[in-house]
Enzyme design. Structure first.
Site, PDB file in Angstrom:
ATOM      1  N   ASP A  37       0.879  -1.351  -0.525  1.00  0.00           N
ATOM      2  CA  ASP A  37       0.402  -0.296  -0.206  1.00  0.00           C
ATOM      3  C   ASP A  37       0.768   1.112   0.062  1.00  0.00           C
ATOM      4  O   ASP A  37       1.720   1.616   0.859  1.00  0.00           O
ATOM      5  CB  ASP A  37      -1.086   0.144   1.009  1.00  0.00           C
ATOM      6  CG  ASP A  37      -2.407  -1.135   0.667  1.00  0.00           C
ATOM      7  OD1 ASP A  37      -1.722  -1.768   0.584  1.00  0.00           O
ATOM      8  OD2 ASP A  37      -3.209  -0.982   1.903  1.00  0.00           O
ATOM      9  N   LYS A  82     -10.478  -0.665  -1.463  1.00  0.00           N
ATOM     10  CA  LYS A  82      -9.877  -0.019  -0.007  1.00  0.00           C
ATOM     11  C   LYS A  82     -10.958   0.701   0.534  1.00  0.00           C
ATOM     12  O   LYS A  82     -10.394   1.829  -0.141  1.00  0.00           O
ATOM     13  CB  LYS A  82      -8.773  -0.942   0.035  1.00  0.00           C
ATOM     14  CG  LYS A  82      -8.641  -0.995   1.766  1.00  0.00           C
ATOM     15  CD  LYS A  82      -6.836  -1.033   1.804  1.00  0.00           C
ATOM     16  CE  LYS A  82      -6.251  -1.186   3.213  1.00  0.00           C
ATOM     17  NZ  LYS A  82      -5.147  -2.097   3.150  1.00  0.00           N
ATOM     18  N   LYS A 128      -7.522   3.087  -2.692  1.00  0.00           N
ATOM     19  CA  LYS A 128      -8.046   2.942  -1.120  1.00  0.00           C
ATOM     20  C   LYS A 128      -8.365   4.196  -0.852  1.00  0.00           C
ATOM     21  O   LYS A 128      -7.666   4.960  -1.075  1.00  0.00           O
ATOM     22  CB  LYS A 128      -6.038   2.662  -0.462  1.00  0.00           C
ATOM     23  CG  LYS A 128      -6.421   2.466   1.335  1.00  0.00           C
ATOM     24  CD  LYS A 128      -5.184   1.477   1.537  1.00  0.00           C
ATOM     25  CE  LYS A 128      -5.647   1.958   3.223  1.00  0.00           C
ATOM     26  NZ  LYS A 128      -3.630   1.162   3.723  1.00  0.00           N
TER      27      LYS A 128
END
Length: 360
Positions: free
Chosen positions: A205, A305, A269
């Site tokens: 990430d 996400k 995300k």
């Protein structure tokens, strides 16, 4: 252990990236060619050429890396973002649908979609080992409930988690790339990602450069992601955090989502969870519409996400419902939907079991 990028050992990555980055952000893109002693020949232009007989060292088989400088132009191919009023109306509609989805089976799925996270300044090898071992024990303690999707930690703890989860299907997610602010040299970001992967991370990430987004430097923001994507193995899942709470407007949130996907993100995300405004349903709606529009144009599915502030079962089910309503049932898998959380795990378990559970 995985190799970091096409040339393998991570110390080569720093040398190559340093030269590549100098070219990438050159303001004079006439003929910015960088020649390396390794196996790459990098040129920041619309097209690249292989060496000819007149070039130095013509006998080598050189891998070519294309760096796009046309991301901002690609944004024009997509419709503008919905207005804030349109987003609010859609969130209100989806909240009603989420009430109907509030059941044990949905909570079980949301639990299985969690990237179980510890990102604290207090983390240590001892505490992270206990954390990971507890997640592994869940397989035996709750065999009727699908376990969390992954354990998410800082890159220095990837090997620690790897030892604890060895022999299980548990995946390892590492934040990297100068998380959480992404305010460091691009070479350092790429090297940190490469080291996390070499140590065993299955997923990474990273954070989109929010400062560049806020100043309209869209090509540069996306190119950072592209460089990092180029330094990861194809099977590594790359999630790009757009820090929606800092971008604020639907238009910037949409642009950041699209740019991340253009540059190779496997997931977009919401947030790092490290600033005041984290995930919001409004941002999720805008991001999911961007994912849908990108899929309709390219045929490539990108995951979503939600992270930062997702604490209750109601929060988790709301984000699940947003994905289901906008992207459809086919996105309701852990390959395309994740929740970044820590406290939500216990709260979802409590909802599933019908009484308070403090497992973690």
């Amino acid at each position: 252990k995985r190799k970091a990028g096409p040339v393998g050992p991570v110390f080569f990555v720093l040398i190559r990236l340093r030269m590549q980055v100098r070219n990438l952000f050159s303001r004079n893109l006439q003929n910015p060619v960088c020649e390396l002693s390794g196996n790459r020949y990098i040129c920041v232009e619309k097209s690249l050429r292989k060496r000819t007989a007149g070039d130095p060292d013509p006998g080598n088989d050189h891998e070519l890396t294309t760096i796009s400088m046309e991301y901002a132009t690609k944004l024009q191919e997509y419709a503008p973002a919905p207005s804030a009023e349109e987003v609010d109306a859609e969130v209100a509609r989806i909240r009603e649908a989420a009430l109907r989805n509030m059941n044990v089976e949905t909570c079980k799925f949301c639990y299985s979609a969690i990237d179980l996270t510890t990102l604290s300044c207090n983390d240590s090898e001892e505490s992270v080992t206990r954390f990971a071992e507890r997640a592994v024990a869940f397989y035996k303690d709750y065999p009727e409930i699908p376990n969390v999707a992954s354990i998410c930690i800082y890159p220095s703890f990837v090997e620690t988690v790897g030892v604890a989860v060895d022999g299980t299907p548990m995946r390892i997610t590492s934040v990297a790339g100068g998380f959480p602010a992404a305010q460091t040299f691009l070479e350092v970001k790429a090297l940190e990602v490469a080291m996390a992967i070499e140590n065993g991370a299955d997923e990474v990430d990273i954070v989109l450069n929010v400062g560049r987004m806020l100043t309209g430097e869209y090509d540069e923001a996306a190119n950072e992601v592209e460089v990092i994507r180029a330094e990861t193995d194809p099977e590594v899942v790359l999630k790009v955090i757009i820090e929606s709470g800092a971008l604020k407007t639907p238009e910037l949130i949409r642009k950041a989502s699209l740019l991340s996907m253009f540059a190779g993100a496997d997931f977009v995300k919401t947030s790092t969870g490290k600033i005041d405004v984290a995930a919001t349903p409004e941002a999720a709606v805008v991001m999911c519409h961007a994912i849908r529009d990108y899929y309709e144009k390219t045929g490539r599915k990108v995951g979503f996400k939600a992270a930062g502030g997702v604490r209750t079962p109601q929060d988790a089910v709301l984000y699940y419902t947003i994905v289901r309503e906008i992207l459809g049932e086919e996105w309701c898998t852990t390959d395309l939907f994740r929740i970044g959380a820590s406290s939500a795990a216990n709260n979802l378990l409590s909802a599933i079991e019908g009484h308070e559970v403090k497992y973690f």
